[in-house]
Enzyme design. Structure first.
Site, PDB file in Angstrom:
ATOM      1  N   THR A 152       0.859  -1.191   0.000  1.00  0.00           N
ATOM      2  CA  THR A 152       0.000   0.000   0.000  1.00  0.00           C
ATOM      3  C   THR A 152       0.891   1.236   0.000  1.00  0.00           C
ATOM      4  OG1 THR A 152      -1.691  -1.172   1.279  1.00  0.00           O
ATOM      5  CG2 THR A 152      -1.849   1.237   1.181  1.00  0.00           C
ATOM      6  N   LYS A 227      -7.244   2.001  -2.849  1.00  0.00           N
ATOM      7  CA  LYS A 227      -6.833   1.405  -1.567  1.00  0.00           C
ATOM      8  C   LYS A 227      -6.831   2.460  -0.457  1.00  0.00           C
ATOM      9  CE  LYS A 227      -5.025  -1.376   1.455  1.00  0.00           C
ATOM     10  NZ  LYS A 227      -5.952  -2.198   2.229  1.00  0.00           N
ATOM     11  N   LYS A 295      -0.007   5.224   8.492  1.00  0.00           N
ATOM     12  CA  LYS A 295       0.615   5.551   7.192  1.00  0.00           C
ATOM     13  C   LYS A 295      -0.468   5.741   6.124  1.00  0.00           C
ATOM     14  CE  LYS A 295       1.621   2.018   4.889  1.00  0.00           C
ATOM     15  NZ  LYS A 295       0.996   1.104   3.950  1.00  0.00           N
TER      16      LYS A 295
END
Ligand SMILES: NC(=O)C1=CN([C@@H]2O[C@H](COP(=O)(O)OP(=O)(O)OC[C@H]3O[C@@H](n4cnc5c(N)ncnc54)[C@H](OP(=O)(O)O)[C@@H]3O)[C@@H](O)[C@H]2O)C=CC1
Ligand SMILES: O=CC(=O)O
Length: 347
Positions: A152, A227, A295
């Site tokens: 990701t 995502k 993150k």
């Protein structure tokens, strides 16, 4: 080979039927719903990396054997694929080598010895260094090969990696996944891919081993964006759930009953039912590390800023993940964000 069959109640019969067609079927073979075939209510797939006409099966590389990468690579090996692994911490390669994987010393050597190399790294920095750093995957890439980054990351990072891989003449696909440790173990991930369509077509059988569905979203950056949007929503949902549990408890409600009530109503979500019971006991067994959720919030906020989209809820949630990190909870499951709300203010 893909076998489609109707009727979930008879999945064990279909599994037996498939085994009789294909005695070499891997042990972990299971029926799997495939949403791409809406005309059948239930379907499952049988995969072989070696067709009768194919003397040279596709050689697959796998870089990054953390919580997600290890079970994903394991599923490829168990399905009979030819897999070569690498991980920064070599000891994590051992269980896969025991299962039959080959090992190379660097990402570049893996890429050089494989047709397609998958990577599953922690964050943009590690995805960049493993793909494009010294002895990185790009150093072993050439025309005819492919690189599939499942990590990701943000769109700009993905585009940088795409550019470096393309310079070698190889193809690139970004393919982040939705789904956590258990879906990775069960081969039930959701792939959000973008990039070279011919590489997507080539790797689809392998994505189907590791996942239950796959989306092709066009240009590089769209998979990353999808995502990040999904994980931004997930991160905000978790903080809201945590607030509700603590408020309820403080006014005398049983948090276990709160979890049960939520599970029966319109806001029920598998995430609440799965994580709620352990959160109530202040336990956070790691499936999705809190540092990675933070993150993703950070990257999603960057994405929002790039198009001037207000995201005040996600911004507030991100602050809570930052507080949780500052309390040493980075490697706990992201549900440990609830601890950030328990911290008492000093007088
Ligand atoms: N866990 C989950 O539920 C999900 C995670 N994701 C995403 O997938 C990715 C991987 O997640 P997960 O497996 O949980 O993470 P882990 O932290 O368990 O694994 C991270 C991997 O990245 C490697 N790595 C980290 N830094 C470096 C570096 N500087 N150089 C080389 N390798 C490095 C680690 O190597 P080493 O072993 O040496 O530390 C390890 O292989 C992340 O981007 C995450 O956001 C997506 C969906 C679900
Ligand atoms: O990225 C995490 C997930 O559960 O999906």
């Amino acid at each position: 080979m893909v076998i489609l069959a109707r009727g979930a109640n008879y999945s064990h019969h279909y599994a037996a039927m498939a085994t009789s067609f294909c005695p070499a079927l891997p042990q972990h073979f299971k029926p799997t719903p495939i949403s791409r075939f809406p005309q059948v209510s239930f379907s499952f797939k049988v995969f072989s990396s070696q067709t009768s006409a194919d003397e040279n099966p596709t050689r697959l590389g796998f870089l990054g054997l953390g919580i997600m990468g290890s079970p994903m690579a394991q599923n490829l090996i168990k399905a009979g694929c030819d897999v070569t692994v690498w991980n920064r911490t070599k000891s994590k390669c051992e269980p896969l080598i025991d299962l039959g994987a080959k090992y190379k010393q660097t990402p570049g050597e893996v890429a050089a010895s494989c047709d397609v190399t998958f990577s599953m790294l922690a964050d943009p920095e590690s995805a960049m260094v493993v793909a494009c750093g010294e002895h990185g995957a790009a150093s072993g890439m050439s025309p005819g090969k492919g690189y599939v980054d499942i990590s990701t990351v943000d769109g700009p990072t993905s585009k940088l990696i795409n550019g470096q891989i393309k310079e070698t003449g190889a193809l690139f696909l970004e393919a982040p996944v939705s789904g956590s440790k258990k879906p990775a173990e069960d081969g039930q991930l959701i792939f959000l891919t973008a990039g070279d369509k011919s590489l997507y077509d080539k790797v689809s059988p392998y994505l189907d081993i590791m996942g239950k569905s796959r989306f092709y979203l066009g240009d590089v950056g769209n998979g990353a964006a999808m995502k990040l949007v999904v994980n931004m929503i997930m991160g905000s949902m978790m903080t809201s759930f945590a607030e509700g549990l603590l408020l309820g408890e403080k006014v005398g409600l049983d948090p276990t009953v709160i979890v049960e009530v939520i599970s029966q109503g319109a806001i029920s979500a598998p995430m609440f039912s799965m994580k709620g019971p352990s959160m109530v006991q202040s336990k956070y067994p790691t499936a999705f590390p809190l540092k990675h959720q933070q993150k993703d919030m950070r990257l999603a906020l960057g994405l929002a800023e790039s198009v001037s989209q207000p995201t005040p809820i996600a911004a507030a949630a991100n602050e809570l993940y930052k507080v949780a990190k500052s309390h040493g909870l980075s490697d706990h499951d992201f549900s440990a964000v609830i601890e950030a709300l328990k911290v008492k203010l000093k007088d």
